[in-house]
Design a protein around this motif. Structure first.
Motif, short mmCIF file in Angstrom:
data_model
loop_
_atom_site.label_atom_id
_atom_site.label_comp_id
_atom_site.label_asym_id
_atom_site.label_seq_id
_atom_site.Cartn_x
_atom_site.Cartn_y
_atom_site.Cartn_z
N GLY A 17 0.90 -1.17 -0.01
CA GLY A 17 -0.05 0.08 0.15
C GLY A 17 0.88 1.06 0.01
N MET A 18 2.29 1.26 0.87
CA MET A 18 2.82 2.28 0.84
C MET A 18 3.41 2.51 -0.73
SD MET A 18 4.59 1.83 4.45
CE MET A 18 5.87 3.08 4.36
N ILE A 19 3.90 1.72 -1.38
CA ILE A 19 4.36 1.68 -2.71
C ILE A 19 3.27 2.14 -3.54
CG2 ILE A 19 5.38 0.18 -4.59
CD1 ILE A 19 6.55 -1.72 -2.71
N GLY B 66 -3.44 -12.16 -7.63
CA GLY B 66 -4.45 -10.70 -7.64
C GLY B 66 -4.22 -10.13 -6.26
N GLY B 67 -4.10 -10.78 -5.26
CA GLY B 67 -3.88 -10.28 -3.89
C GLY B 67 -3.09 -9.32 -3.50
N ASP B 68 -1.79 -9.40 -4.05
CA ASP B 68 -0.76 -8.31 -4.01
C ASP B 68 -1.31 -6.92 -4.78
OD1 ASP B 68 0.55 -10.10 -2.38
OD2 ASP B 68 1.81 -10.69 -3.88
N ALA B 69 -1.94 -7.45 -5.75
CA ALA B 69 -2.44 -6.18 -6.83
C ALA B 69 -3.31 -5.55 -6.32
CB ALA B 69 -2.66 -7.03 -8.14
N LEU B 70 -4.27 -6.06 -5.50
CA LEU B 70 -5.30 -5.32 -4.92
C LEU B 70 -4.57 -4.60 -3.57
CD1 LEU B 70 -8.27 -8.36 -4.41
CD2 LEU B 70 -8.03 -6.19 -5.78
N THR B 71 -3.62 -5.17 -2.82
CA THR B 71 -3.16 -4.02 -1.96
C THR B 71 -2.36 -2.96 -2.34
OG1 THR B 71 -1.24 -5.55 -1.49
CG2 THR B 71 -3.16 -5.99 0.02
N ILE C 46 -2.64 3.12 -4.21
CA ILE C 46 -2.77 4.03 -5.31
C ILE C 46 -3.96 4.91 -5.12
CG2 ILE C 46 -3.38 4.19 -7.79
CD1 ILE C 46 -1.33 1.81 -8.30
N MET C 47 -5.08 4.09 -4.57
CA MET C 47 -6.36 4.86 -4.31
C MET C 47 -6.47 5.36 -3.04
SD MET C 47 -7.81 4.44 -7.32
CE MET C 47 -7.31 3.71 -8.67
N ARG C 48 -5.43 5.41 -2.22
CA ARG C 48 -5.13 6.17 -0.97
C ARG C 48 -6.31 5.63 0.09
NH1 ARG C 48 -1.32 9.25 -0.29
NH2 ARG C 48 -0.09 10.09 -2.22
N VAL C 49 -6.62 4.44 0.18
CA VAL C 49 -7.76 4.03 1.08
C VAL C 49 -7.32 4.48 2.48
CG1 VAL C 49 -8.77 2.00 2.18
CG2 VAL C 49 -8.61 1.97 -0.47
N TRP D 215 -5.71 4.53 5.73
CA TRP D 215 -4.99 3.61 6.47
C TRP D 215 -5.89 2.66 7.46
CZ3 TRP D 215 -1.27 1.64 3.97
CH2 TRP D 215 -0.33 2.47 3.41
N LEU D 216 -6.55 3.05 8.38
CA LEU D 216 -7.36 2.38 9.08
C LEU D 216 -8.22 1.45 8.25
CD1 LEU D 216 -8.16 1.69 12.03
CD2 LEU D 216 -9.90 3.71 11.94
N HIS D 217 -8.93 1.90 7.41
CA HIS D 217 -9.71 0.79 6.67
C HIS D 217 -9.02 -0.08 6.01
CE1 HIS D 217 -13.23 4.17 6.10
NE2 HIS D 217 -12.92 3.76 7.31
N PHE D 218 -7.71 0.13 5.52
CA PHE D 218 -6.97 -0.54 4.80
C PHE D 218 -6.40 -1.72 5.64
CE2 PHE D 218 -2.71 -2.13 3.23
CZ PHE D 218 -2.75 -1.83 1.79
N VAL D 219 -5.96 -1.44 6.83
CA VAL D 219 -5.38 -2.31 7.59
C VAL D 219 -6.54 -3.17 8.38
CG1 VAL D 219 -4.04 -2.73 9.69
CG2 VAL D 219 -3.28 -0.94 8.22
N THR D 220 -7.57 -2.69 8.47
CA THR D 220 -8.68 -3.35 9.15
C THR D 220 -9.12 -4.36 8.03
OG1 THR D 220 -9.14 -1.65 10.48
CG2 THR D 220 -10.78 -3.43 10.14
N LEU D 221 -9.54 -4.12 6.97
CA LEU D 221 -9.92 -4.91 5.92
C LEU D 221 -8.98 -6.14 5.46
CD1 LEU D 221 -11.86 -2.56 3.67
CD2 LEU D 221 -12.72 -4.15 5.19
N VAL D 222 -7.83 -5.76 5.21
CA VAL D 222 -6.53 -6.50 4.72
C VAL D 222 -6.28 -7.70 5.94
CG1 VAL D 222 -4.23 -6.77 4.42
CG2 VAL D 222 -5.42 -5.24 3.32
N ALA D 223 -6.18 -7.17 7.26
CA ALA D 223 -6.05 -7.96 8.51
C ALA D 223 -7.16 -8.94 8.60
CB ALA D 223 -5.80 -7.32 9.58
#
Length: 144
Positions: A54-56, A99-104, A109-112, A114-122
């Motif tokens: 996500g940072m990349i 495809g999972g790595d591409a989703l993250t 890129i879409m600037r989700v 961070w709280l949503h990003f980490v929560t959903l991925v975790a």
């Protein structure tokens, strides 16, 4: 040391580098390590690896003004709006082997947020490791 090895392997597995944390996870279950701590460290490492993706992805904006960049500002803005409205839930599938790595990366890129990003991925990665652990335990005679 086994938990650290699992964390690192799970972390690497979430990046574009080839690694298969499930193999190590299954082996450690068979050696008698705590199923909870195996789940915890595998989930933590794999989630953190996805945060790196996500940072990349967030660094893409550094290149949007370059001549070779494939999208216009308007296209990128519209894509972000759509993804942030409907696509954030796709991060639950960041565990997919293809495809999972591409989703993250796209989530970055879409600037989700961070709280949503980490929560959903975790949640997605934790559920995947829970299923893997359950399958390994069941295949070896169940708990106990």
């Amino acid at each position: 040391m086994a938990y650290l090895s699992l964390f690192v392997t799970a972390f690497v597995a979430a990046t574009i580098l080839p690694a298969y944390s499930e193999i190590l996870l299954g082996g450690l279950v068979l050696e008698g390590y705590s199923v909870f701590w195996l789940w915890f460290w595998a989930t933590a490492g794999n989630t953190l690896g996805s945060v790196v993706n996500g940072m990349i992805g967030r660094q893409v904006d550094r290149f949007k003004h370059k001549r070779w960049f494939p999208f216009s500002q308007r296209q990128l803005h519209r894509a972000r709006q759509r993804f942030n409205r409907y696509g954030q839930w796709s991060l639950l599938f960041g565990w997919l082997p293809i495809g999972g790595d591409a989703l993250t990366l796209i989530g970055g890129i879409m600037r989700v947020p961070w709280l949503h990003f980490v929560t959903l991925v975790a949640i997605g990665k934790g559920a995947r490791y829970a299923v893997v652990l359950w399958l390994v335990v069941q295949a070896n005679g169940g708990p106990g």
